[in-house]
Scaffold this active site. Structure first.
Site, short mmCIF file in Angstrom:
data_model
loop_
_atom_site.label_atom_id
_atom_site.label_comp_id
_atom_site.label_asym_id
_atom_site.label_seq_id
_atom_site.Cartn_x
_atom_site.Cartn_y
_atom_site.Cartn_z
N LYS A 174 16.58 -12.80 -9.23
CA LYS A 174 15.45 -12.84 -10.16
C LYS A 174 15.81 -13.56 -11.46
CE LYS A 174 12.36 -10.43 -7.90
NZ LYS A 174 11.05 -10.79 -7.49
N LYS A 186 13.21 -13.36 2.76
CA LYS A 186 12.47 -12.19 3.26
C LYS A 186 11.02 -12.27 2.80
CE LYS A 186 14.06 -9.20 -0.44
NZ LYS A 186 13.26 -8.76 -1.43
N LYS A 193 6.50 -9.80 -1.98
CA LYS A 193 5.24 -9.61 -2.73
C LYS A 193 5.06 -10.70 -3.77
CE LYS A 193 5.80 -4.76 -3.41
NZ LYS A 193 6.99 -4.76 -4.23
P1 TYM Z 1 9.89 -3.07 -3.38
O1 TYM Z 1 8.69 -2.73 -4.19
O2 TYM Z 1 10.37 -4.49 -3.41
O3 TYM Z 1 9.62 -2.75 -1.84
C1 TYM Z 1 9.13 -1.49 -1.38
C2 TYM Z 1 9.78 -1.17 -0.05
O4 TYM Z 1 9.51 -2.18 0.93
C3 TYM Z 1 10.73 -2.66 1.50
N1 TYM Z 1 10.60 -4.10 1.80
C4 TYM Z 1 10.81 -4.65 3.01
N2 TYM Z 1 11.15 -4.11 4.19
C5 TYM Z 1 11.28 -4.96 5.25
N3 TYM Z 1 11.08 -6.30 5.17
C6 TYM Z 1 10.73 -6.88 4.00
N4 TYM Z 1 10.52 -8.19 3.94
C7 TYM Z 1 10.59 -6.04 2.85
N5 TYM Z 1 10.25 -6.28 1.54
C8 TYM Z 1 10.27 -5.08 0.92
C9 TYM Z 1 11.78 -2.42 0.40
O5 TYM Z 1 13.09 -2.38 0.93
C10 TYM Z 1 11.31 -1.11 -0.17
O6 TYM Z 1 11.79 -0.02 0.59
N6 TYM Z 1 13.65 -1.35 -6.23
C11 TYM Z 1 12.63 -0.97 -5.26
C12 TYM Z 1 11.68 0.08 -5.77
C13 TYM Z 1 12.30 1.35 -6.24
C14 TYM Z 1 12.88 2.37 -5.43
C15 TYM Z 1 13.23 3.41 -6.32
C16 TYM Z 1 13.12 2.48 -4.05
C17 TYM Z 1 12.35 1.80 -7.54
N7 TYM Z 1 12.89 3.06 -7.58
C18 TYM Z 1 13.86 4.58 -5.85
C19 TYM Z 1 13.75 3.64 -3.61
C20 TYM Z 1 14.10 4.70 -4.49
C21 TYM Z 1 11.81 -2.20 -4.90
O7 TYM Z 1 11.73 -3.13 -5.66
O8 TYM Z 1 11.08 -2.09 -3.72
#
Ligand code: TYM
Length: 327
Positions: free
Chosen positions: A110, A191, A194
Site C-alpha cells: 500500500k 489477488k 476491493k
Molecule cells: P479485508 O477487508 O481486506 O478482507 C476481508 C476478508 O476477506 C479475505 N479476502 C480474500 N479471501 C480470498 N481471496 C481473496 N482475493 C481475498 N481478498 C480478501 C481477507 O483475507 C479477509 O479475511 N486487515 C483485515 C481486516 C481486519 C481483521 C481484523 C481481520 C481488521 N481487524 C481482525 C481479522 C481480525 C483486512 O483488511 O481484510
C-alpha cells in the site's frame, strides 16, 4: 467451542474473494462466542471519503447479514463504536517494534501504491492485534493474505504476556482449504481486491449478466485442458473458485470437464457462482431498504462487544501501570 473474531474493511466493493475466503465460513460456523467486526478505522489508513466511509460501513454490515450472520447468535459490530480498540492499540504500539511492522506485506504494497503514506498505515497491524486480543480470540478465520497480521498479533501478545504477566490468549489464523486466495480473473498475479477497479473482480453487488461476462472473458492458459497446475494459473484459479462455491473437489471437477474445453466449464462456473450469490444478493437488497434496522443491529452488537472489551482494557491498564482515573 473456540472464541473467534474476524473483521472486514469497508474500503470498497466486496467481492467473491471476501465471500469465499472469509464470510461464507463466518456464517456457517457462527456461535455465541464469535465476533465479527466492520473495521471502519482501518479503512481510514489510506485516502478516504467521509460520506463514502459512512455508506460503506453500513453496506458492509448489510452484506455480512445477507451472507447469513445472525445477530441473535453471534456479535456483529462496528470497530469505532467500541473505543477500547484504539486505546488498546496505543498500548500494543508500545510493545510492537518498528522492524516487525516494516516487514508487513500489506504496508509495503500500500505504501508503494499511493503517493501519501499515513502513519496509521504503518501501525495498522497493531490496531488489528487490538481487535483480536481484546476478545481473547483463539481463532481468526481469514483469507490467506491476513496470515501475516495474525502471526504479528501472536508475537506482540507473547511479548506483552512476557513483560507484564499473562494477559492475552495467543490467536491463530484459520484459512479455508479452497478459496483462501482467489486471484483476479484478468491478472493471476494479483489477488481479487476491493480497492482495484478491475474487470477481473466479481463484485457481490453486480448483475448476474456482469458476473457471467467476467467469467466467460477470464484469462485462461495455453492448451484447452481443464486442469489445475502451476503452469495454468488462470484455469487453476477458476477451478478453485468452482470448488469453493460448490463444495466439490478440484479433482472431481477436472474429471467432469476432461476433454470438454474451456467454454462449457466457464458457462457452468458462471451458473454456479450466480446460483450461490443469488440469495445473498437478494437478501442484501432487502436489508438495504431499512437502514434504521441495520443501525439498531449494530448498536446492539457494539453493546455486547463493549462488555468484553472494557473488562479486558481494565486488565491491560492495570498490568501496564496506568493510574486508575477514579471515574
Ligand atoms: P479485508 O477487508 O481486506 O478482507 C476481508 C476478508 O476477506 C479475505 N479476502 C480474500 N479471501 C480470498 N481471496 C481473496 N482475493 C481475498 N481478498 C480478501 C481477507 O483475507 C479477509 O479475511 N486487515 C483485515 C481486516 C481486519 C481483521 C481484523 C481481520 C481488521 N481487524 C481482525 C481479522 C481480525 C483486512 O483488511 O481484510
Amino acid at each position: 467451542m473456540a472464541r473467534v473474531l474476524s473483521g472486514v474493511q469497508p474500503s470498497g466493493d466486496p467481492h467473491v474473494g471476501n465471500y469465499l475466503g472469509a464470510w461464507m465460513r463466518w456464517a456457517r460456523e457462527q456461535e455465541a462466542e464469535h465476533l465479527y467486526c466492520v473495521v471502519d478505522l482501518h479503512a481510514m489508513t489510506v485516502r478516504f471519503d467521509p460520506a463514502l466511509l459512512r455508506e460503506r460501513t453500513l453496506d458492509t454490515a448489510a452484506w455480512l447479514l445477507a451472507c447469513g450472520l445472525d445477530p441473535d447468535v453471534c456479535t456483529l459490530f462496528v470497530q469505532s463504536h467500541v473505543r477500547e480498540h484504539t486505546e488498546a492499540a496505543w498500548v500494543l504500539a508500545c510493545v510492537a517494534s518498528m522492524g516487525e511492522l516494516g516487514r508487513m506485506t500489506h504496508f509495503k504494497e500500500k505504501s508503494q501504491a499511493n503517493d501519501f503514506t499515513s502513519a496509521a498505515l504503518f501501525t495498522y497491524p497493531v490496531l488489528q492485534a487490538a481487535d483480536i486480543l481484546l476478545y481473547h480470540a483463539e481463532e481468526v478465520p481469514v483469507g490467506d493474505d491476513q496470515r501475516q497480521h495474525v502471526e504479528l498479533t501472536r508475537d506482540v501478545a507473547q511479548r506483552f504476556n512476557h513483560r507484564f504477566g499473562d494477559t492475552f490468549t495467543l490467536p491463530r489464523a484459520t484459512v479455508p482449504k479452497v478459496g483462501a486466495r482467489i486471484m483476479d480473473l484478468q491478472n493471476t498475479d494479483a489477488k481479487m481486491s476491493k480497492s482495484l477497479e478491475s474487470a477481473g473482480t466479481i463484485r457481490l453487488e453486480e448483475e448476474e449478466s456482469a458476473t457471467r461476462r467476467k467469467i466467460m472473458r477470464s484469462i485462461t492458459d495455453s492448451g484447452s485442458e481443464v486442469r489445475a497446475a502451476a503452469d495454468k494459473p488462470g484455469v487453476t484459479n477458476l477451478l478453485e473458485l468452482f470448488a469453493a462455491v460448490t463444495g466439490a473437489e478440484v479433482a472431481d471437477l477436472e474429471a467432469r470437464y476432461a476433454g470438454t474445453g474451456y467454454g462449457d466449464f466457464k458457462r457452468d462456473l458462471a451458473e454456479a457462482v450466480n446460483g450461490a450469490l443469488r440469495p445473498v444478493r437478494e437478501r442484501h437488497a432487502e436489508l438495504r431498504r431499512d437502514p434504521a434496522e441495520l443501525e439498531a443491529i449494530l448498536a446492539k452488537g457494539a453493546d455486547k462487544a463493549r462488555a468484553v472489551a472494557t473488562s479486558t482494557m481494565a486488565t491491560i491498564r492495570e498490568r501496564v501501570g496506568l493510574l486508575p482515573s477514579g471515574a
